[in-house]
Write a protein that holds these residues in place. Structure first.
Motif, PDB file in Angstrom:
ATOM      1  N   GLY A  35       0.829  -1.215   0.000  1.00  0.00           N
ATOM      2  CA  GLY A  35       0.000   0.000   0.000  1.00  0.00           C
ATOM      3  C   GLY A  35       0.851   1.247   0.000  1.00  0.00           C
ATOM      4  N   LEU A  37       0.921   3.843   2.524  1.00  0.00           N
ATOM      5  CA  LEU A  37       0.904   4.617   3.773  1.00  0.00           C
ATOM      6  C   LEU A  37       2.318   4.926   4.253  1.00  0.00           C
ATOM      7  CD1 LEU A  37      -1.936   2.689   5.620  1.00  0.00           C
ATOM      8  CD2 LEU A  37      -2.105   4.654   4.101  1.00  0.00           C
ATOM      9  N   ARG A  68      -4.314  -2.035   2.620  1.00  0.00           N
ATOM     10  CA  ARG A  68      -3.455  -1.700   3.766  1.00  0.00           C
ATOM     11  C   ARG A  68      -4.166  -0.791   4.784  1.00  0.00           C
ATOM     12  NH1 ARG A  68       2.458  -2.272   4.527  1.00  0.00           N
ATOM     13  NH2 ARG A  68       2.956  -1.016   6.324  1.00  0.00           N
ATOM     14  N   ILE A  87     -14.531   1.292  -0.618  1.00  0.00           N
ATOM     15  CA  ILE A  87     -14.947   1.624  -1.992  1.00  0.00           C
ATOM     16  C   ILE A  87     -13.709   1.725  -2.885  1.00  0.00           C
ATOM     17  CG2 ILE A  87     -16.096   3.360  -3.427  1.00  0.00           C
ATOM     18  CD1 ILE A  87     -17.489   4.347  -0.792  1.00  0.00           C
ATOM     19  N   ASP A  88     -13.718   0.955  -3.957  1.00  0.00           N
ATOM     20  CA  ASP A  88     -12.612   1.048  -4.924  1.00  0.00           C
ATOM     21  C   ASP A  88     -13.064   0.451  -6.241  1.00  0.00           C
ATOM     22  OD1 ASP A  88      -9.961   0.686  -6.311  1.00  0.00           O
ATOM     23  OD2 ASP A  88      -9.228   1.331  -4.356  1.00  0.00           O
ATOM     24  N   GLY A  92      -6.998  -0.663 -10.932  1.00  0.00           N
ATOM     25  CA  GLY A  92      -5.774   0.077 -11.239  1.00  0.00           C
ATOM     26  C   GLY A  92      -6.033   1.200 -12.228  1.00  0.00           C
ATOM     27  N   PHE A 102      -7.829  -6.252  -8.979  1.00  0.00           N
ATOM     28  CA  PHE A 102      -7.186  -6.675  -7.733  1.00  0.00           C
ATOM     29  C   PHE A 102      -8.132  -6.797  -6.542  1.00  0.00           C
ATOM     30  CE2 PHE A 102      -6.917  -2.363  -6.251  1.00  0.00           C
ATOM     31  CZ  PHE A 102      -6.551  -1.613  -7.352  1.00  0.00           C
ATOM     32  N   LYS A 124     -17.124   0.013  -7.065  1.00  0.00           N
ATOM     33  CA  LYS A 124     -17.868   1.025  -7.843  1.00  0.00           C
ATOM     34  C   LYS A 124     -17.119   2.343  -7.751  1.00  0.00           C
ATOM     35  CE  LYS A 124     -22.764  -0.148  -7.333  1.00  0.00           C
ATOM     36  NZ  LYS A 124     -23.986   0.276  -6.656  1.00  0.00           N
ATOM     37  N   HIS A 125     -17.455   3.245  -8.637  1.00  0.00           N
ATOM     38  CA  HIS A 125     -16.946   4.617  -8.541  1.00  0.00           C
ATOM     39  C   HIS A 125     -17.548   5.249  -7.276  1.00  0.00           C
ATOM     40  CE1 HIS A 125     -16.244   8.820  -9.511  1.00  0.00           C
ATOM     41  NE2 HIS A 125     -15.411   8.416 -10.451  1.00  0.00           N
ATOM     42  N   PHE A 141     -12.654   8.310   5.202  1.00  0.00           N
ATOM     43  CA  PHE A 141     -11.253   8.403   4.779  1.00  0.00           C
ATOM     44  C   PHE A 141     -11.227   8.562   3.259  1.00  0.00           C
ATOM     45  CE2 PHE A 141      -7.299   5.830   3.653  1.00  0.00           C
ATOM     46  CZ  PHE A 141      -6.473   6.937   3.715  1.00  0.00           C
ATOM     47  N   ASP A 143      -9.131   8.679  -0.057  1.00  0.00           N
ATOM     48  CA  ASP A 143      -7.829   8.319  -0.647  1.00  0.00           C
ATOM     49  C   ASP A 143      -8.048   7.688  -2.025  1.00  0.00           C
ATOM     50  OD1 ASP A 143      -5.080   8.001  -0.786  1.00  0.00           O
ATOM     51  OD2 ASP A 143      -5.053   6.138   0.365  1.00  0.00           O
ATOM     52  N   GLY A 144      -9.029   8.234  -2.761  1.00  0.00           N
ATOM     53  CA  GLY A 144      -9.308   7.714  -4.107  1.00  0.00           C
ATOM     54  C   GLY A 144      -8.486   8.487  -5.130  1.00  0.00           C
ATOM     55  N   SER A 145      -9.167   9.026  -6.164  1.00  0.00           N
ATOM     56  CA  SER A 145      -8.452   9.848  -7.142  1.00  0.00           C
ATOM     57  C   SER A 145      -7.888  11.071  -6.426  1.00  0.00           C
ATOM     58  CB  SER A 145      -9.420  10.299  -8.235  1.00  0.00           C
ATOM     59  OG  SER A 145      -8.865  11.397  -8.920  1.00  0.00           O
ATOM     60  N   HIS A 146      -6.653  11.462  -6.783  1.00  0.00           N
ATOM     61  CA  HIS A 146      -5.999  12.594  -6.119  1.00  0.00           C
ATOM     62  C   HIS A 146      -6.124  13.897  -6.917  1.00  0.00           C
ATOM     63  CE1 HIS A 146      -4.834   9.587  -3.418  1.00  0.00           C
ATOM     64  NE2 HIS A 146      -3.646  10.015  -3.060  1.00  0.00           N
TER      65      HIS A 146
HETATM   66  C1  SAM Z   1      -3.807   5.664  -3.312  1.00  0.00           C
HETATM   67  S1  SAM Z   1      -4.745   4.246  -3.702  1.00  0.00           S
HETATM   68  C2  SAM Z   1      -5.421   3.811  -2.140  1.00  0.00           C
HETATM   69  C3  SAM Z   1      -4.368   3.323  -1.188  1.00  0.00           C
HETATM   70  C4  SAM Z   1      -4.910   2.602   0.015  1.00  0.00           C
HETATM   71  N1  SAM Z   1      -5.715   3.478   0.858  1.00  0.00           N
HETATM   72  C5  SAM Z   1      -3.785   1.977   0.823  1.00  0.00           C
HETATM   73  O1  SAM Z   1      -3.815   2.013   2.047  1.00  0.00           O
HETATM   74  O2  SAM Z   1      -2.873   1.415   0.225  1.00  0.00           O
HETATM   75  C6  SAM Z   1      -6.125   4.924  -4.547  1.00  0.00           C
HETATM   76  C7  SAM Z   1      -7.169   3.909  -4.971  1.00  0.00           C
HETATM   77  O3  SAM Z   1      -8.355   4.631  -5.298  1.00  0.00           O
HETATM   78  C8  SAM Z   1      -9.001   4.005  -6.373  1.00  0.00           C
HETATM   79  N2  SAM Z   1      -9.878   5.028  -6.975  1.00  0.00           N
HETATM   80  C9  SAM Z   1      -9.510   6.157  -7.615  1.00  0.00           C
HETATM   81  N3  SAM Z   1     -10.592   6.896  -7.915  1.00  0.00           N
HETATM   82  C10 SAM Z   1     -11.670   6.230  -7.434  1.00  0.00           C
HETATM   83  C11 SAM Z   1     -13.061   6.487  -7.425  1.00  0.00           C
HETATM   84  N4  SAM Z   1     -13.578   7.630  -7.911  1.00  0.00           N
HETATM   85  N5  SAM Z   1     -13.883   5.574  -6.884  1.00  0.00           N
HETATM   86  C12 SAM Z   1     -13.391   4.434  -6.351  1.00  0.00           C
HETATM   87  N6  SAM Z   1     -12.071   4.143  -6.307  1.00  0.00           N
HETATM   88  C13 SAM Z   1     -11.219   5.029  -6.865  1.00  0.00           C
HETATM   89  C14 SAM Z   1      -7.883   3.485  -7.248  1.00  0.00           C
HETATM   90  O4  SAM Z   1      -8.356   2.377  -7.983  1.00  0.00           O
HETATM   91  C15 SAM Z   1      -6.824   3.085  -6.206  1.00  0.00           C
HETATM   92  O5  SAM Z   1      -6.923   1.715  -5.882  1.00  0.00           O
END
Ligand code: SAM
Length: 208
Positions: A35, A37, A68, A87-88, A92, A102, A124-125, A141, A143-146
């Motif tokens: 992950g 973190l 993680r 939610i994810d 990738g 994954f 899902k989105h 929390f 941590d999805g799209s940045h």
């Molecule tokens: C930085 S990673 C998350 C890391 C995770 N929190 C960890 O502890 O390792 C970002 C994740 O967000 C997902 N993601 C990005 N945009 C998203 C969205 N709008 N909805 C759902 N998942 C999304 C990506 O597929 C990716 O797996």
């Protein structure tokens, strides 16, 4: 000298804290999950936040990747009615998160930690999930799209469901993540969150 003393004081108070002993006993399991973190401070923060949450807390995580942060929250839920909605898209993005399906890896990691009953994966989105969401949230929390617009949209979609005094945390409030940095700056100025703090690249606060 003063910094060294403060560090030693913090270390000592952690050593005396029963929650820290519990965290140290589960950290080797968490650390087997890949992950993004900043270890182990952020995993500790997730674990403690879940531990301190109300007995039947709802934890919503946007962006779980391989689990993680999920299992860090999860160990803090063990033996309780607390629950994590992870939610994810689980597919990738071809760059930062690699490529491929994954969700199986995610679920295997959660299962190896003995946390399956505390986690509901939602493939899902995030904004699709928000459309049908109806549960009050104790910890959110993000941590999805940045990208700036996406972080903002995730916050705005789920913020109304966060209970008063619920916790909201953003990952990657520093480094190369300009979208998160910009939005986190706006959140701090807005007054939407109280008791704002950070643990390396994790920014958090409570809903006022
Ligand atoms: C930085 S990673 C998350 C890391 C995770 N929190 C960890 O502890 O390792 C970002 C994740 O967000 C997902 N993601 C990005 N945009 C998203 C969205 N709008 N909805 C759902 N998942 C999304 C990506 O597929 C990716 O797996």
């Amino acid at each position: 000298m003063l910094k060294k003393l403060i560090r030693a004081g913090k270390k000592l108070s952690r050593q005396l804290d029963p929650l820290e002993k519990e965290f140290e006993s589960v950290y080797p399991m968490i650390d087997k999950v890949p992950g993004f973190l900043k270890s182990p401070q952020q995993e500790r923060w997730f674990f403690r936040a879940a531990k301190k949450a109300p007995a039947n807390a709802v934890i919503v995580e946007i962006g779980s990747f391989k689990g993680r942060s999920t299992v860090s929250f999860g160990f803090g839920c063990k033996g309780t009615q607390k629950h994590i909605y992870a939610i994810d898209l689980f597919e990738g993005d071809g760059k930062d998160y690699g490529q491929g399906e994954f969700q199986k890896v995610f679920q295997a990691n959660v299962e190896r930690c003995g946390l399956t009953e505390y986690v509901t994966p939602i493939k899902k989105h995030s904004l699709e999930v928000a459309k049908d969401w109806n549960k009050p949230i104790d910890i959110l929390f993000i941590d999805g799209s940045h990208e700036y617009e996406d972080v903002k949209a995730d916050f705005e979609a789920f913020y109304p469901f966060v209970r008063k005094k619920g916790i909201i945390a953003f990952h990657d409030i520093r480094g190369k993540w300009n979208g998160v940095i910009k939005y986190w700056g706006e959140v701090q100025k807005s007054g939407w969150l109280k008791d704002v703090g950070k643990v390396s690249s994790l920014g958090f606060g409570t809903k006022g």
